[in-house]
Write a protein that holds these residues in place. Structure first.
Motif, short mmCIF file in Angstrom:
data_model
loop_
_atom_site.label_atom_id
_atom_site.label_comp_id
_atom_site.label_asym_id
_atom_site.label_seq_id
_atom_site.Cartn_x
_atom_site.Cartn_y
_atom_site.Cartn_z
N ARG A 4 0.83 -1.19 0.00
CA ARG A 4 0.00 0.00 0.00
C ARG A 4 0.88 1.25 0.00
O ARG A 4 2.06 1.19 0.27
N THR A 5 0.27 2.36 -0.30
CA THR A 5 1.02 3.63 -0.33
C THR A 5 0.32 4.67 0.53
O THR A 5 0.17 5.83 0.16
N ASN A 6 -0.09 4.24 1.72
CA ASN A 6 -0.79 5.15 2.62
C ASN A 6 0.12 6.18 3.26
O ASN A 6 -0.35 7.23 3.73
N ASN A 7 1.41 5.88 3.31
CA ASN A 7 2.34 6.77 4.01
C ASN A 7 3.60 6.95 3.17
O ASN A 7 4.35 5.99 2.95
N ILE A 8 3.82 8.16 2.70
CA ILE A 8 5.04 8.49 1.95
C ILE A 8 5.79 9.54 2.75
O ILE A 8 5.26 10.63 3.02
N ALA A 9 7.00 9.21 3.16
CA ALA A 9 7.75 10.06 4.08
C ALA A 9 9.06 10.52 3.47
O ALA A 9 9.54 9.97 2.48
N ALA A 10 9.65 11.52 4.09
CA ALA A 10 10.97 12.00 3.68
C ALA A 10 11.69 12.58 4.89
O ALA A 10 11.07 13.25 5.74
N LYS A 229 2.50 1.58 20.54
CA LYS A 229 3.20 2.87 20.52
C LYS A 229 4.36 2.90 19.53
O LYS A 229 4.83 3.99 19.17
N VAL A 230 4.85 1.76 19.08
CA VAL A 230 5.79 1.73 17.96
C VAL A 230 4.93 1.66 16.70
O VAL A 230 4.33 0.63 16.40
N LYS A 231 4.86 2.78 15.98
CA LYS A 231 3.85 2.91 14.93
C LYS A 231 4.23 2.19 13.64
O LYS A 231 3.40 1.62 12.97
N TRP A 232 5.50 2.26 13.27
CA TRP A 232 5.97 1.55 12.08
C TRP A 232 7.49 1.55 12.07
O TRP A 232 8.13 2.20 12.90
N TRP A 233 8.06 0.83 11.10
CA TRP A 233 9.51 0.80 10.90
C TRP A 233 9.86 1.46 9.57
O TRP A 233 9.24 1.16 8.54
N ASN A 234 10.85 2.34 9.61
CA ASN A 234 11.43 2.93 8.40
C ASN A 234 12.65 2.10 8.03
O ASN A 234 13.74 2.31 8.55
N LEU A 235 12.46 1.13 7.15
CA LEU A 235 13.54 0.20 6.82
C LEU A 235 14.46 0.80 5.76
O LEU A 235 14.02 1.14 4.66
N GLN A 236 15.75 0.90 6.07
CA GLN A 236 16.73 1.42 5.12
C GLN A 236 17.04 0.33 4.08
O GLN A 236 17.55 -0.73 4.43
N CYS A 237 16.74 0.64 2.83
CA CYS A 237 16.97 -0.31 1.73
C CYS A 237 18.02 0.23 0.76
O CYS A 237 18.04 -0.14 -0.42
N TYR A 238 18.87 1.11 1.22
CA TYR A 238 19.89 1.76 0.41
C TYR A 238 21.18 1.81 1.23
O TYR A 238 21.19 1.52 2.43
N ALA A 239 22.29 2.18 0.58
CA ALA A 239 23.59 2.30 1.26
C ALA A 239 23.85 1.03 2.08
O ALA A 239 23.82 -0.07 1.54
N LEU A 267 7.86 0.83 6.06
CA LEU A 267 8.08 1.69 4.91
C LEU A 267 9.40 1.28 4.25
O LEU A 267 10.43 1.21 4.91
N ALA A 268 9.35 0.98 2.95
CA ALA A 268 10.57 0.73 2.17
C ALA A 268 11.23 2.07 1.87
O ALA A 268 10.66 3.13 2.16
N HIS A 309 3.32 -5.29 -3.83
CA HIS A 309 2.47 -6.39 -3.36
C HIS A 309 3.03 -7.13 -2.16
O HIS A 309 2.50 -8.20 -1.81
N GLU A 310 4.06 -6.60 -1.51
CA GLU A 310 4.48 -7.19 -0.23
C GLU A 310 3.52 -6.69 0.85
O GLU A 310 3.31 -5.48 1.00
N SER A 311 2.97 -7.60 1.61
CA SER A 311 1.91 -7.24 2.55
C SER A 311 2.40 -6.37 3.70
O SER A 311 1.62 -5.64 4.31
N SER A 312 3.70 -6.43 4.02
CA SER A 312 4.22 -5.64 5.14
C SER A 312 4.41 -4.17 4.79
O SER A 312 4.61 -3.33 5.67
N VAL A 313 4.34 -3.83 3.50
CA VAL A 313 4.68 -2.47 3.04
C VAL A 313 3.46 -1.57 3.05
O VAL A 313 2.40 -1.92 2.52
N ASN A 314 3.64 -0.39 3.64
CA ASN A 314 2.57 0.60 3.69
C ASN A 314 3.00 1.92 3.07
O ASN A 314 2.48 2.98 3.39
N GLY A 315 4.01 1.87 2.20
CA GLY A 315 4.52 3.09 1.59
C GLY A 315 6.03 3.08 1.59
O GLY A 315 6.67 2.02 1.67
N GLY A 316 6.61 4.26 1.51
CA GLY A 316 8.06 4.35 1.46
C GLY A 316 8.55 5.70 1.91
O GLY A 316 7.77 6.64 2.11
N PHE A 317 9.87 5.81 2.05
CA PHE A 317 10.46 7.11 2.38
C PHE A 317 11.70 7.33 1.54
O PHE A 317 12.28 6.39 0.97
#
Length: 366
Positions: A4-10, A229-239, A267-268, A309-317
């Motif tokens: 899903r793309t409910n949350n796009i962060a930067a 209270k831990v709302k989501w994880w911002n997973l680093q997929c770079y560097a 978030l990927a 289509h990965e079920s754990s993904v709710n967007g990206g940053f």
């Protein structure tokens, strides 16, 4: 359920700080771009904790810096806007990012990120030292007082993002305890720091790139003491996180915490095109075009598309807004061999994340 793309962060660094009156207009212009970009979350980065070791001159332990600027010291705000003659304030500027009165503003959530690269940042080692020196507690410390000031100063900051990249490092004093004790203290102080922030009124996100055992242990502890209270994880997929896959990390979580629902929990991510002055080379990705000059040879779209289509993904940053708005100037100075005339705006990166995650899948995982 697909991605899903409910949350796009930067993440955004100095581009959102005015050090004097002359910089206010530029910050306001950047905020306006962010508000109209399609981003839903902005992560102020990076906050640092004052320390009295491995730095000269020594800082006051527990004081709070925004990048290199001292903003909160001994329970008092000391940043831009605190002095006579300041025509605005940093709190008002960044507090306006989530304004509901701005037509078309898509930003709903404002976070503050603590930490950074483990070879230059000592924040969580400092937090551990403060905790140890106060009988394994933050109660009554300068750090607790200053975090409360941050909460009061900018009420719009609802989440503290934990960018702890020091999970395999520790502060080595003159008589260190055993490694096992250090590991336990590192975990204990981190979990207790999260608990303190929650008590003050913040929620939490994690920003891992390695060491899943540390992160799943911490989530398990907080899921017991402060569920939700831990709302989501911002997973680093770079560097350093190149090759990370959200569903793989979701598996780490469910292996450690039986029954934990990881649907839409991660978030990927990707990093934006920029010139690395430390390594003297171009790094990062364009939204929709690849560049053979980079070691990943990908684009934001193609990387995100591998997670479609990965079920754990709710967007990206993306990391980092500063690099997006500074790209043209960097190219003028360092001549990007893959120069993209479109250069890419913040909204272009947002669109690449959305279109990549919603498929159809055209990119293959490496």
């Amino acid at each position: 359920m697909g991605a899903r793309t409910n949350n796009i962060a930067a993440y955004a660094e100095g581009c959102l700080y005015a050090s004097d009156n002359n910089e206010v207009q530029q910050v306001q212009q950047t905020i306006s771009q962010i508000q109209q970009s399609g981003l839903t979350t902005v992560i102020l980065s990076l906050f640092h904790i004052g320390r009295d070791f491995d730095i000269s001159p020594a800082q006051i332990p527990g004081d709070i810096y925004y990048n290199g600027t001292l903003v909160i010291s001994r329970g008092k705000y000391v940043g831009y806007g605190s002095n006579p003659g300041d025509t605005s304030s940093w709190a008002d500027l960044v507090g306006s990012i989530t304004s509901t009165t701005v037509p078309g503003n898509t930003v709903q959530t404002l976070c503050a990120s603590i930490g950074g690269a483990n070879n230059v940042i000592y924040d969580f080692r400092c937090i551990e030292k403060i905790w140890l020196n106060n009988n394994k507690s933050f109660e009554g410390t300068n750090l607790q007082q200053n975090m409360q000031v941050l909460r009061n100063l900018i009420p719009g900051i609802s989440i503290i993002d934990m960018d702890n990249e020091e999970t395999d490092m520790y502060y080595d004093d003159t008589n260190p305890p055993s490694q096992a004790v250090i590991d336990a203290d590192s975990r204990g102080s981190f979990v207790d720091f999260c608990k303190m922030c929650i008590t003050i009124g913040f929620e939490i996100t994690f920003c891992p790139y390695t060491d899943p055992d540390f992160w799943t242990y911490s989530l398990s502890q907080l899921n017991t003491s402060n569920p939700g209270k831990v709302k989501w994880w911002n997973l680093q997929c770079y560097a350093g996180g190149n090759g990370n896959d959200p569903d793989t990390w979701a598996g780490y979580i469910t292996d450690a915490i039986s029954g934990f629902d990881t649907t839409g929990f991660i978030l990927a991510s990707d990093w934006t095109r920029y010139y690395d002055t430390y390594y003297n080379r171009w790094e990062g990705d364009f939204p929709d075009t690849t560049c053979p000059d980079t070691f990943t040879n990908t684009s934001v779209f193609s990387l995100m598309n591998t997670f479609a289509h990965e079920s754990s993904v709710n967007g990206g940053f993306i990391w980092l807004v500063d690099q997006v708005i500074g790209y043209e100037a960097a190219n003028n100075q360092y001549n990007d061999p893959c120069y993209n005339a479109a250069a890419a705006s913040i909204s272009d990166y947002v669109s690449a994340i959305r279109s990549g995650l919603t498929g159809p899948i055209t990119a293959k995982k490496s």
